[in-house]
Design an enzyme around this catalytic site. Structure first.
Site, PDB file in Angstrom:
ATOM      1  CD  GLU A 212       8.604   5.835   2.178  1.00  0.00           C
ATOM      2  OE1 GLU A 212       7.497   5.357   2.135  1.00  0.00           O
ATOM      3  OE2 GLU A 212       9.809   5.281   1.862  1.00  0.00           O
TER       4      GLU A 212
ATOM      5  CG  HIS B 105      -2.066  -1.016   1.298  1.00  0.00           C
ATOM      6  ND1 HIS B 105      -2.504  -1.316   2.666  1.00  0.00           N
ATOM      7  CD2 HIS B 105      -2.423  -1.651   0.289  1.00  0.00           C
ATOM      8  CE1 HIS B 105      -3.436  -2.249   2.294  1.00  0.00           C
ATOM      9  NE2 HIS B 105      -3.677  -2.487   0.880  1.00  0.00           N
TER      10      HIS B 105
ATOM     11  CD  GLU C  44      13.990   3.741  -0.707  1.00  0.00           C
ATOM     12  OE1 GLU C  44      13.189   3.239  -1.465  1.00  0.00           O
ATOM     13  OE2 GLU C  44      13.716   4.613   0.187  1.00  0.00           O
TER      14      GLU C  44
HETATM   15  C1  NOJ Z   1       9.668   4.023  -0.884  1.00  0.00           C
HETATM   16  C2  NOJ Z   1      10.086   2.834  -0.313  1.00  0.00           C
HETATM   17  O1  NOJ Z   1      10.978   2.631   0.653  1.00  0.00           O
HETATM   18  C3  NOJ Z   1      10.311   1.800  -1.394  1.00  0.00           C
HETATM   19  O2  NOJ Z   1      10.861   0.570  -0.935  1.00  0.00           O
HETATM   20  C4  NOJ Z   1       9.136   1.625  -2.361  1.00  0.00           C
HETATM   21  O3  NOJ Z   1       9.533   0.901  -3.377  1.00  0.00           O
HETATM   22  C5  NOJ Z   1       8.748   2.923  -2.848  1.00  0.00           C
HETATM   23  N1  NOJ Z   1       8.682   4.075  -1.960  1.00  0.00           N
HETATM   24  C6  NOJ Z   1       7.263   2.877  -3.646  1.00  0.00           C
HETATM   25  O4  NOJ Z   1       6.366   2.589  -2.737  1.00  0.00           O
HETATM   26 CA    CA Z   2      12.223   5.065   1.341  1.00  0.00          CA
END
Ligand code: NOJ
Ligand code: CA
Length: 607
Positions: free
Chosen positions: A452, A372, A476
């Protein structure tokens, strides 16, 4: 003589009181005093750690609770118990502490009062304010006056800035404390005399997150992240603050072996949580971050039925419990960062057949892991949350990764009149919103991995379905971050973010050359061995193998380690380390289902 006596009796100074409480081993002492104004100070092995530091509150519509209060009552307790975690870095946790509750009140107006409750353990202390009781008004807190006045000069700190656009996702700074102007917690300090400490909070519930603002050299003041209307905390019938915590040790690894934050949280409120399962997962994820796939629909769409089946085959063959699928639902097209209002949490794209996928996973013994992303539009999510959870539950999903990608201060909510208000991720509104998500998920036997997030404060003890979270720069950033995570980032995480609780860092990138091997500054600054060590060093009960299946198949020996490493532990011990430089963890696997429970794993990383 006769003339002087009444004057002496009226002098409050003559009545100044001081009360203290020490850790069971006698090393840590916290002293509360009303001399001048309510304050506390802390020592470790006879050396000052926190110099006299203020206590109190300012309110929008009530008289301040600050200088005029004196100690009117105190009470003591002690405890030495051991409790068991349903999952964790260690099965049994000892809670051994001495407790002191001191009431400060206005001698001329007894209802003007608060109680400071202190618990002192061998690994640190926590204190909180209690202003509860029926007659308490609905306070609007404008400022919590709590200070942490660090003793000594030239202390060194590890920190990230507070109230920034990127929430908790910053490169850590290692500086003299003088340069740490306004910081998030855990805020970790190495004093010149070698004492290590970390300031944080425990059990952050229905209150604003605490950041630390350096108002005078060395004196860090609680700076509560406010609502969009400027009020810090809105209460009903009084309030109890989170625990303000200080972990203290004579060496860096002492901080890592502390269970203070968990011990200050309330026991499990969910009852039988055998449905909360630690484990390992793969996912349709890294492909989007390195631009091979898209979250949105089209030729490169990652979340297709066919692709998910392939990941499920891979997961099943190599012993992973689940497959995370991002980009399955309507709303990702266009610039999803700014389009959070458009997300549907129940309607999938045409090329993603959730029913067929769930059935396929069942056959292969692999779970679909839900996703989500809200882009910070929390009212849109709130309206659909029940239906969204019900949909996943119907399809056998037991874990959901949530996301709140929005700039700090830009979480969008609609107020009672339907007017958009913009909140911080760590203000009281979002503290409550995140917990609402967890509690509702528990009703559907769903575990949540928040990205987040609000920082971790040990609530996993009370709500064990809050299984992990992000809350720092994760892997990431190695795909698109400028800069990517520097080599010192992960050892710094061990001494800061990880003191708060588990992190979904998503280790295991094997192909360090996806941007081209010559791209020195914008490729993962790491090694294969370090990627493996992260599974042991950065604790999380669920761990991702983040890279693409083909990159794992290309390095079978290294991949074997990811297949073998457990994510649930009988015992954990940091055995060597220096703040932000290196860290060595030994962990013994926990006896559960298919784990034998005999093996120890060792993980070591450096900067
Ligand atoms: C930030 C998240 O940390 C990452 O894992 C995710 O792929 C993206 N948002 C998209 O939801
Ligand atoms: Ca993130």
């Amino acid at each position: 003589m006769r003339l002087l006596l009444p004057l002496l009796l009226a002098s409050p100074l003559a009545l100044a009181k001081t009360v203290d409480v020490s850790s069971p081993d006698g090393k840590i002492t916290l002293t509360l005093s009303d001399e001048g104004a309510p304050h506390y100070h802390v020592s470790y092995a006879g050396k000052a750690v926190i110099n006299p530091s203020k206590l109190g509150f300012y309110f929008a519509h009530a008289a301040p609770l600050s200088d005029d209060l004196t100690i009117s009552h105190s009470e003591r307790h002690s405890a030495d118990t051991t409790w068991q975690q349903p999952w964790g870095e260690q099965r049994l946790i000892r809670d051994h502490h001495n407790e002191l509750a001191v009431t400060f009140s206005d001698p001329e107006a007894a209802e003007q009062s608060y109680t400071v409750r202190v618990k002192v353990f061998n690994d640190g202390l926590g204190f909180r304010y209690e202003l509860t009781g029926k007659e308490r008004p609905d306070y609007r807190i404008t400022d919590e006056l709590t200070e942490f006045a660090l003793a000594g000069q030239d202390n060194e700190a590890l920190w990230i800035p507070a109230r920034g656009w990127n929430r908790y996702e910053y490169v850590y700074n290692r500086t003299n404390t003088a340069e740490a102007a306004h910081v998030h917690t855990p805020f970790t300090v190495k004093m010149k005399n070698g004492i290590h400490l970390s300031i944080h909070e425990a059990a952050l519930v229905d209150y604003a997150g605490m950041t630390l603002n350096q108002r005078r050299p060395g004196t860090f003041k609680a700076d509560l992240t406010p609502w969009s209307d400027g009020i810090a905390v809105k209460t009903k019938n009084g309030f109890t603050t989170p625990w303000r915590t200080i972990q203290i040790a004579d060496k860096a690894t002492g901080l890592l072996n502390s269970h203070l934050i968990l011990n200050l949280n309330e026991p499990n409120k969910l009852g039988d949580v055998s449905w909360v399962k630690p484990g390992k997962y793969v996912g349709i994820w890294w492909g989007m971050h390195i631009n091979e796939n898209t979250w949105g629909s089209g030729d490169k769409h990652g979340a297709t039925t066919e692709n998910t089946r392939k990941y499920m085959d891979f997961a099943s063959e190599y012993g992973f419990d689940g497959v995370l699928v991002e980009g399955w639902n309507q709303g990702w097209d266009g610039d999803w960062f700014y389009n959070g209002d458009l997300f549907s949490f129940t309607e999938s794209y045409d090329d993603f057949d959730i029913e067929a996928i769930a059935k396929y996973g069942d056959k292969r013994g692999v779970k679909l892991i839900g996703h989500h992303e809200t882009s910070g539009n929390v009212s849109n999510y709130r309206q659909q949350m029940d239906a969204a959870f019900a949909l996943y539950q119907r399809h056998g999903v037991s874990q959901i990764k949530t996301g709140y990608v929005a700039d700090g201060g830009n979480i969008k909510r609609l107020d009672e009149q339907g007017i958009a208000r913009y909140e911080w991720h760590d203000g009281q509104f979002m503290v409550n919103e995140y917990l609402h998500n967890i509690k509702l998920a528990a009703e559907y036997q769903l575990s949540i991995n928040t990205h987040e997030p609000i920082k971790a404060t040990g609530l996993r003890r009370t709500y064990p379905n809050w299984i992990t979270r992000e809350g720092a720069r994760g892997q990431e950033f190695n795909a698109w971050g400028t800069p990517p995570n520097p080599p010192a980032h992960t050892p710094m995480l061990a001494y800061t973010r990880m003191l708060a609780g588990p992190m979904d860092f998503t280790p295991g990138i094997f192909d360090m050359g996806f941007n081209g091997l010559g791209a020195d500054t914008n490729r993962p600054q790491t090694t294969l061995a370090k990627q493996l060590a992260l599974y042991v060093v950065l604790y999380s009960p669920i761990q991702m193998a983040a890279d693409l299946p083909r990159n794992y198949l290309a390095k079978p020996a290294a991949f074997q380690f990811i297949q073998d490493v457990p994510t649930d532990w009988e015992k954990s011990q940091a055995i060597a380390g220096e703040m932000g430089e290196y860290v060595v963890f030994a962990r013994k696997e926990r006896q559960r289902d298919n784990y034998s429970g005999k093996d120890w794993y060792l993980g070591a990383i450096t900067d």
